[in-house]
Write an enzyme that holds these catalytic residues in place. Structure first.
Site, PDB file in Angstrom:
ATOM      1  N   GLN A 247      -2.803  -7.286   3.491  1.00 36.29           N
ATOM      2  CA  GLN A 247      -1.829  -8.016   4.474  1.00 36.29           C
ATOM      3  C   GLN A 247      -2.488  -8.035   5.967  1.00 36.29           C
ATOM      4  O   GLN A 247      -2.136  -8.839   6.796  1.00 36.29           O
ATOM      5  CB  GLN A 247      -0.793  -7.241   4.749  1.00 36.29           C
ATOM      6  CG  GLN A 247       0.332  -7.397   3.452  1.00 36.29           C
ATOM      7  CD  GLN A 247       1.674  -6.485   3.790  1.00 36.29           C
ATOM      8  OE1 GLN A 247       1.418  -5.270   3.396  1.00 36.29           O
ATOM      9  NE2 GLN A 247       2.619  -7.086   4.075  1.00 36.29           N
TER      10      GLN A 247
ATOM     11  N   GLY B 194       5.634   0.256   4.741  1.00 37.51           N
ATOM     12  CA  GLY B 194       4.542   0.157   3.946  1.00 37.51           C
ATOM     13  C   GLY B 194       3.551  -0.597   4.413  1.00 37.51           C
ATOM     14  O   GLY B 194       4.113  -1.850   5.200  1.00 37.51           O
TER      15      GLY B 194
ATOM     16  N   CYS C 242       9.385  -8.018   3.133  1.00 40.76           N
ATOM     17  CA  CYS C 242       7.849  -7.975   3.157  1.00 40.76           C
ATOM     18  C   CYS C 242       7.441  -8.345   4.423  1.00 40.76           C
ATOM     19  O   CYS C 242       8.149  -9.498   5.037  1.00 40.76           O
ATOM     20  CB  CYS C 242       7.463  -8.706   1.955  1.00 40.76           C
ATOM     21  SG  CYS C 242       5.539  -8.736   2.055  1.00 40.76           S
ATOM     22  N   LEU C 243       6.570  -7.626   5.110  1.00 44.42           N
ATOM     23  CA  LEU C 243       6.228  -8.016   6.609  1.00 44.42           C
ATOM     24  C   LEU C 243       5.401  -9.574   6.243  1.00 44.42           C
ATOM     25  O   LEU C 243       5.269 -10.181   7.429  1.00 44.42           O
ATOM     26  CB  LEU C 243       5.123  -7.045   7.084  1.00 44.42           C
ATOM     27  CG  LEU C 243       5.832  -5.680   7.400  1.00 44.42           C
ATOM     28  CD1 LEU C 243       4.849  -4.710   7.659  1.00 44.42           C
ATOM     29  CD2 LEU C 243       7.113  -5.602   8.336  1.00 44.42           C
TER      30      LEU C 243
ATOM     31  N   HIS D 291       0.400  -5.984  -3.708  1.00 49.37           N
ATOM     32  CA  HIS D 291      -0.217  -6.661  -2.666  1.00 49.37           C
ATOM     33  C   HIS D 291      -1.718  -6.683  -2.929  1.00 49.37           C
ATOM     34  O   HIS D 291      -2.570  -7.400  -2.461  1.00 49.37           O
ATOM     35  CB  HIS D 291      -0.146  -6.071  -1.241  1.00 49.37           C
ATOM     36  CG  HIS D 291       1.246  -6.705  -0.677  1.00 49.37           C
ATOM     37  ND1 HIS D 291       1.366  -8.055  -0.318  1.00 49.37           N
ATOM     38  CD2 HIS D 291       2.132  -6.036  -0.255  1.00 49.37           C
ATOM     39  CE1 HIS D 291       2.380  -8.235   0.416  1.00 49.37           C
ATOM     40  NE2 HIS D 291       2.968  -7.050   0.483  1.00 49.37           N
TER      41      HIS D 291
ATOM     42  N   HIS E 295       5.377  -2.126  -4.501  1.00 51.32           N
ATOM     43  CA  HIS E 295       5.300  -3.422  -3.795  1.00 51.32           C
ATOM     44  C   HIS E 295       3.813  -3.429  -3.217  1.00 51.32           C
ATOM     45  O   HIS E 295       3.095  -4.494  -3.262  1.00 51.32           O
ATOM     46  CB  HIS E 295       6.452  -3.321  -2.807  1.00 51.32           C
ATOM     47  CG  HIS E 295       6.582  -4.396  -1.657  1.00 51.32           C
ATOM     48  ND1 HIS E 295       7.247  -5.066  -1.440  1.00 51.32           N
ATOM     49  CD2 HIS E 295       5.327  -4.847  -0.776  1.00 51.32           C
ATOM     50  CE1 HIS E 295       7.195  -6.015  -0.531  1.00 51.32           C
ATOM     51  NE2 HIS E 295       5.855  -5.881  -0.064  1.00 51.32           N
ATOM     52  N   GLU E 296       3.512  -2.263  -2.487  1.00 53.51           N
ATOM     53  CA  GLU E 296       2.286  -2.269  -1.779  1.00 53.51           C
ATOM     54  C   GLU E 296       1.141  -2.399  -2.745  1.00 53.51           C
ATOM     55  O   GLU E 296       0.068  -3.285  -2.776  1.00 53.51           O
ATOM     56  CB  GLU E 296       1.847  -0.652  -1.133  1.00 53.51           C
ATOM     57  CG  GLU E 296       2.880  -0.504  -0.038  1.00 53.51           C
ATOM     58  CD  GLU E 296       3.626  -1.831   0.839  1.00 53.51           C
ATOM     59  OE1 GLU E 296       2.454  -2.696   0.872  1.00 53.51           O
ATOM     60  OE2 GLU E 296       4.535  -1.791   1.243  1.00 53.51           O
TER      61      GLU E 296
HETATM   62  O1  GNR Z   1       8.702  -2.676   5.484  1.00 51.97           O
HETATM   63  C1  GNR Z   1       8.973  -3.002   4.334  1.00 51.97           C
HETATM   64  N1  GNR Z   1      10.053  -2.780   3.564  1.00 51.97           N
HETATM   65  C2  GNR Z   1      10.448  -2.705   2.387  1.00 51.97           C
HETATM   66  C3  GNR Z   1      11.772  -2.951   1.967  1.00 51.97           C
HETATM   67  C4  GNR Z   1      12.123  -2.859   0.602  1.00 51.97           C
HETATM   68  C5  GNR Z   1      11.105  -2.923  -0.253  1.00 51.97           C
HETATM   69  C6  GNR Z   1       9.718  -2.966   0.039  1.00 51.97           C
HETATM   70  C7  GNR Z   1       9.588  -2.986   1.682  1.00 51.97           C
HETATM   71  S1  GNR Z   1       7.570  -3.091   1.988  1.00 51.97           S
HETATM   72  C8  GNR Z   1       8.023  -3.652   3.588  1.00 51.97           C
HETATM   73  C9  GNR Z   1       6.495  -3.757   4.108  1.00 51.97           C
HETATM   74  C10 GNR Z   1       5.774  -4.547   3.591  1.00 51.97           C
HETATM   75  O2  GNR Z   1       5.558  -5.962   3.317  1.00 51.97           O
HETATM   76  N2  GNR Z   1       4.657  -3.966   2.731  1.00 51.97           N
HETATM   77  O3  GNR Z   1       3.833  -4.593   1.973  1.00 51.97           O
HETATM   78 NI    NI Z   2       4.934  -6.762   1.524  1.00 57.41          NI
END
Ligand code: GNR
Ligand code: NI
Length: 167
Positions: free
Chosen positions: A51, A46, A91-92, A137, A133-134
């Site tokens: 980001q 995601g 999270c990236l 953000h 999660h997204e």
């Molecule tokens: O790549 C991602 N993997 C992930 C794994 C578990 C829960 C959430 C994520 S999202 C993350 C990519 C990211 O930072 N998205 O904002």
């Molecule tokens: Ni993230």
């Protein structure tokens, strides 16, 4: 298409609240194409526009193994949620950091597609985690905000130590 730079914690721009998209034009298509390329290259499941330092309500996700089921949500909004699940998140914007986070098990989300057409999507399990999660953000919220202060402090110290060692 171009791969975009991903902001990393503690960059204060990750705390920006995204504005709704009002114009569905070529620039939006371009942004989404670049976000998908960036997400797949990372690799991630995601990515929120926040980001990549674009403060508009746009997110992409793809949980498929083949990377052939991209989801694009513009102006997403949670209509309903229920249940709870604990999932180990990454999270990236936090390279190398993983932590268990509790979120809703199921969500029903309304959004617009890239042409502005409204749609609804229901997700459960890992996809529901990813969407929550997204969407966090997009309001400047990060997955570590869901942890206890003690746990967050410990994990961030550990991440900082690793970063110093590899520098
Ligand atoms: O790549 C991602 N993997 C992930 C794994 C578990 C829960 C959430 C994520 S999202 C993350 C990519 C990211 O930072 N998205 O904002
Ligand atoms: Ni993230």
């Amino acid at each position: 298409m171009a791969k975009l730079d991903i902001l990393e914690f503690p960059d204060p721009r990750l705390r920006t609240k995204a504005e709704p998209v009002t114009v569905f034009d070529g620039a939006l298509r371009h942004l989404v194409a670049d976000m998908l390329e960036t997400m797949y290259a990372a690799p991630g499941v995601g990515l929120a526009a926040t980001q990549v330092n674009v403060h508009r309500q746009v997110l992409v996700a793809d949980m498929s193994d083949e990377h052939d089921q991209p989801l694009v949500l513009v102006n997403p909004c949670i209509l309903e949620s229920d249940g709870t699940q604990v999932f180990q998140e990454g999270c990236l914007s936090f390279p190398g950091l993983f932590a268990d986070v509790e979120r809703a098990m199921r969500v029903k989300v309304s959004a617009q597609d890239i042409d502005g057409k409204p749609f609804e999507v229901e997700a459960e399990g890992p996809l529901a985690v990813c969407m929550q999660h997204e969407m966090d953000h997009l309001i400047g919220k990060l997955f570590v905000d869901h942890l206890s202060t003690l746990k967050r402090t410990m994990l961030l110290k550990r991440m900082e130590k690793k970063r110093r060692q590899s520098a």
